[in-house]
Design a protein around this motif. Structure first.
Motif, PDB file in Angstrom:
ATOM      1  N   PRO A  80       0.802  -1.238   0.000  1.00 55.71           N
ATOM      2  CA  PRO A  80       0.000   0.000   0.000  1.00 55.71           C
ATOM      3  C   PRO A  80       0.827   1.278   0.000  1.00 55.71           C
ATOM      4  N   ASP A  81       2.085   1.215   0.416  1.00 56.96           N
ATOM      5  CA  ASP A  81       2.929   2.408   0.409  1.00 56.96           C
ATOM      6  C   ASP A  81       3.074   2.995  -0.990  1.00 56.96           C
ATOM      7  N   TRP A  82       3.128   2.151  -2.000  1.00 61.90           N
ATOM      8  CA  TRP A  82       3.272   2.663  -3.366  1.00 61.90           C
ATOM      9  C   TRP A  82       2.043   3.472  -3.759  1.00 61.90           C
ATOM     10  N   LEU A  83       0.872   2.957  -3.417  1.00 62.27           N
ATOM     11  CA  LEU A  83      -0.360   3.686  -3.721  1.00 62.27           C
ATOM     12  C   LEU A  83      -0.368   5.030  -2.992  1.00 62.27           C
ATOM     13  N   ALA A  84       0.014   5.042  -1.729  1.00 63.63           N
ATOM     14  CA  ALA A  84       0.051   6.300  -0.971  1.00 63.63           C
ATOM     15  C   ALA A  84       1.019   7.293  -1.600  1.00 63.63           C
ATOM     16  N   ALA A  85       2.136   6.784  -2.107  1.00 66.05           N
ATOM     17  CA  ALA A  85       3.108   7.667  -2.748  1.00 66.05           C
ATOM     18  C   ALA A  85       2.552   8.253  -4.041  1.00 66.05           C
ATOM     19  N   TYR A  86       1.861   7.439  -4.821  1.00 68.04           N
ATOM     20  CA  TYR A  86       1.241   7.952  -6.049  1.00 68.04           C
ATOM     21  C   TYR A  86       0.230   9.056  -5.720  1.00 68.04           C
ATOM     22  N   GLN A  87      -0.536   8.829  -4.675  1.00 73.73           N
ATOM     23  CA  GLN A  87      -1.549   9.816  -4.291  1.00 73.73           C
ATOM     24  C   GLN A  87      -0.908  11.118  -3.836  1.00 73.73           C
ATOM     25  N   ALA A  88       0.200  11.010  -3.105  1.00 73.76           N
ATOM     26  CA  ALA A  88       0.851  12.209  -2.586  1.00 73.76           C
ATOM     27  C   ALA A  88       1.614  12.978  -3.662  1.00 73.76           C
ATOM     28  N   LEU A  89       2.355  12.253  -4.509  1.00 74.74           N
ATOM     29  CA  LEU A  89       3.210  12.904  -5.490  1.00 74.74           C
ATOM     30  C   LEU A  89       2.455  13.358  -6.733  1.00 74.74           C
ATOM     31  N   GLY A  93       9.540   4.568  -9.872  1.00 76.68           N
ATOM     32  CA  GLY A  93      10.733   5.377 -10.045  1.00 76.68           C
ATOM     33  C   GLY A  93      11.345   5.805  -8.726  1.00 76.68           C
ATOM     34  N   TRP A  94      12.525   6.413  -8.828  1.00 77.82           N
ATOM     35  CA  TRP A  94      13.256   6.782  -7.612  1.00 77.82           C
ATOM     36  C   TRP A  94      12.489   7.792  -6.783  1.00 77.82           C
ATOM     37  N   GLU A  95      11.670   8.611  -7.436  1.00 70.59           N
ATOM     38  CA  GLU A  95      10.933   9.631  -6.692  1.00 70.59           C
ATOM     39  C   GLU A  95       9.873   9.004  -5.791  1.00 70.59           C
ATOM     40  N   VAL A  96       9.281   7.900  -6.254  1.00 73.12           N
ATOM     41  CA  VAL A  96       8.268   7.207  -5.452  1.00 73.12           C
ATOM     42  C   VAL A  96       8.938   6.526  -4.260  1.00 73.12           C
ATOM     43  N   ALA A  97      10.084   5.885  -4.526  1.00 74.89           N
ATOM     44  CA  ALA A  97      10.831   5.262  -3.431  1.00 74.89           C
ATOM     45  C   ALA A  97      11.312   6.304  -2.424  1.00 74.89           C
ATOM     46  N   ALA A  98      11.704   7.481  -2.909  1.00 70.91           N
ATOM     47  CA  ALA A  98      12.145   8.539  -1.994  1.00 70.91           C
ATOM     48  C   ALA A  98      11.021   8.967  -1.073  1.00 70.91           C
ATOM     49  N   TRP A  99       9.817   9.081  -1.615  1.00 76.41           N
ATOM     50  CA  TRP A  99       8.674   9.468  -0.781  1.00 76.41           C
ATOM     51  C   TRP A  99       8.420   8.423   0.302  1.00 76.41           C
ATOM     52  N   ILE A 100       8.400   7.151  -0.096  1.00 77.43           N
ATOM     53  CA  ILE A 100       8.117   6.078   0.869  1.00 77.43           C
ATOM     54  C   ILE A 100       9.204   6.014   1.940  1.00 77.43           C
ATOM     55  N   ALA A 101      10.451   6.025   1.510  1.00 75.16           N
ATOM     56  CA  ALA A 101      11.556   5.880   2.463  1.00 75.16           C
ATOM     57  C   ALA A 101      11.632   7.057   3.420  1.00 75.16           C
ATOM     58  N   THR A 102      11.392   8.255   2.918  1.00 72.03           N
ATOM     59  CA  THR A 102      11.439   9.424   3.788  1.00 72.03           C
ATOM     60  C   THR A 102      10.300   9.400   4.788  1.00 72.03           C
ATOM     61  N   LYS A 103       9.127   9.040   4.328  1.00 69.94           N
ATOM     62  CA  LYS A 103       7.979   8.910   5.238  1.00 69.94           C
ATOM     63  C   LYS A 103       8.267   7.871   6.324  1.00 69.94           C
ATOM     64  N   VAL A 153       9.369  15.693  -0.883  1.00 68.09           N
ATOM     65  CA  VAL A 153       9.621  14.813   0.268  1.00 68.09           C
ATOM     66  C   VAL A 153      10.277  15.535   1.433  1.00 68.09           C
ATOM     67  N   GLY A 154      10.545  16.838   1.288  1.00 73.59           N
ATOM     68  CA  GLY A 154      11.110  17.596   2.395  1.00 73.59           C
ATOM     69  C   GLY A 154      12.595  17.404   2.598  1.00 73.59           C
TER      70      GLY A 154
END
Length: 447
Positions: A85-94, A392-402, A133-134
């Motif tokens: 579900p983290d990937w879906l949350a990242a898509y929604q946020a980004l 992509g790396w931007e989605v992974a960056a969002w998840i990892a930072t969160k 991602v701050g």
């Protein structure tokens, strides 16, 4: 992403006031995340110690020295699978993805949004990702930097394993199916480094190789903005880099400089010597040394060879005390052993990969162990990279930072509630981990 939005997602990641981190030695009751600590951490403009961010160059062939797709197929952990579900949350946020599923029709809509933002941002896309991602500064581990990855927001970490491999690697490559595919990539990179220096053939002596290939390559990387060099050695051999006399290493090099296959023991000794030489040179140039220390990936990765305790001999070398070492990924299953290495005066740890592969609760337990020892040497990091189509790396960056921020909030809350730190000290530690520890280590000149 606005701080208020980050806080919302961190509250969800921490389960509001219901989800806790792993039990501490002092109390088996699960700690819960404090909303004020969550909000404080969400406002910190981070320095990310480790990533594999892509440039905006088509194909981006300089993204990795050992791209893992060459050893596919292999199984990936649950956290990296598309149905997490983290990937879906990242898509929604980004990308403001409005759906709660990832059906084919909806994914086509998402891909359109991704392409639209990439086109709109152009060379500014990587910086746009950091804003979402701050993160203020991202260290990116690459063969070379590329368009869109300019300082001061992007800092280069190079690859140097190839410099340890001046002789034929055919026998080394034969030790596993994965290494059979990885060693030729290191051979190719060494040829690139030599070509950059206009060195057309292997120098006849080890001294000549060090003087005409290794040191000039490191000098050029430092002048090119490199703040650290990275060893992926655990993919190729164990991390036990022992002390080897220069005379012994020189004899091995000279024996095979004109051709032939060194034995495994001979090549290990030569690598051990060159590793310490590179580490000393990195220290002279003011660059840190990053070391991969984590279990997997791949079907034939030898996890025992990634134990940070194997590095103790190198860390205890008095001639390397001017070199700062960072255990990238914090050891993984060996996180406690990595914590033991914090006692060395020039060793740091980061949480990269664990921010993607561990739940916040599991990572919080790791961080709590480290933070009760040497909080000034613990670094936030994402390991953001492209993991496949639509990942992509931007989605992974969002998840990892969160996840990293959430885990830190859980760990510090637990420490506050057990009376180990005050709230003010917890906020100070949070700032250190997320920002100022790395700022000091790499002399980033942050405000």
């Amino acid at each position: 992403m606005r701080p208020s939005t980050i806080v919302t997602f961190l509250l969800l990641a921490c389960g509001g006031a219901r989800v806790g981190c792993s039990p501490s030695p002092h109390d088996k009751a699960a700690a819960t995340a404090d909303p004020d600590i969550i909000a404080f951490i969400a406002r910190i403009r981070a320095v990310d110690n480790h990533s594999h961010a892509n440039s905006v160059a088509p194909g981006d062939s300089d993204q990795d020295a050992l791209p893992l797709e060459v050893i596919f197929p292999f199984e990936v952990p649950v956290q990296l699978r598309p149905d997490n579900p983290d990937w879906l949350a990242a898509y929604q946020a980004l990308y403001k993805y409005p759906h709660a599923d990832m059906s084919d029709a909806h994914m086509n809509e998402l891909r359109g949004a991704m392409q639209g933002i990439a086109k709109e941002q152009g060379d500014k896309f990587p910086a746009w990702v950091l804003d979402q991602v701050g993160t203020e500064v991202l260290l990116t581990n690459r063969v070379a930097m590329g368009p869109g990855l300019a300082p001061p927001r992007f800092r280069w970490v190079s690859y140097v394993d190839a410099l340890m491999l001046p002789l034929s690697t055919k026998a080394e490559a034969a030790t596993s199916p994965d290494r059979e595919k990885l060693f030729p990539l290191e051979d190719k990179l060494l040829q690139r480094y030599m070509s950059n220096l206009k060195v057309t053939k292997r120098p006849p002596t080890l001294d000549a190789y060090l003087e005409t290939v290794v040191t000039p390559t490191l000098d050029a990387q430092q002048k090119g903005g490199c703040v650290a060099v990275k060893f992926e050695a655990a993919f190729l051999r164990p991390l036990d880099f022992e002390e080897v006399p220069a005379s012994a290493a020189s004899k091995i090099y000279a024996k095979y400089a004109a051709g032939g296959e060194p034995s495994h023991a001979e090549y290990k000794a030569l690598q051990d010597f060159i590793f310490r030489y590179i580490a000393r040179e990195a220290g002279r140039l003011g660059m840190a040394v990053h070391l991969h220390s984590f279990n997997g990936p791949g079907n034939f990765f030898r996890a025992a060879g990634a134990d940070p305790l194997l590095l103790e001999s190198a860390f205890n070398d008095p001639t390397l005390r001017k070199t700062n070492f960072v255990l990238v990924h914090g050891g993984g299953v060996y996180s406690s052993q990595a914590g033991a290495m914090l006692w060395k005066p020039n060793v740091y740890l980061d949480m990269s990969a664990m921010t993607l592969l561990y739940t916040p609760a599991k990572l919080a337990a790791v961080l709590r162990d480290w933070l009760t020892q040497y909080p000034e040497k613990v670094l936030f990091a994402s390991d953001a990279a492209a993991f496949g189509p639509d990942m992509g790396w931007e989605v992974a960056a969002w998840i990892a930072t969160k996840n990293g921020r959430a885990a830190l909030a859980l760990a510090l809350t637990d420490m506050i509630r057990h009376g180990e730190v005050s709230r003010d000290r917890a906020e100070e530690i949070a700032t250190m981990v997320m920002r100022t520890n790395a700022g000091t280590l790499y002399k980033l000149g942050l405000n």
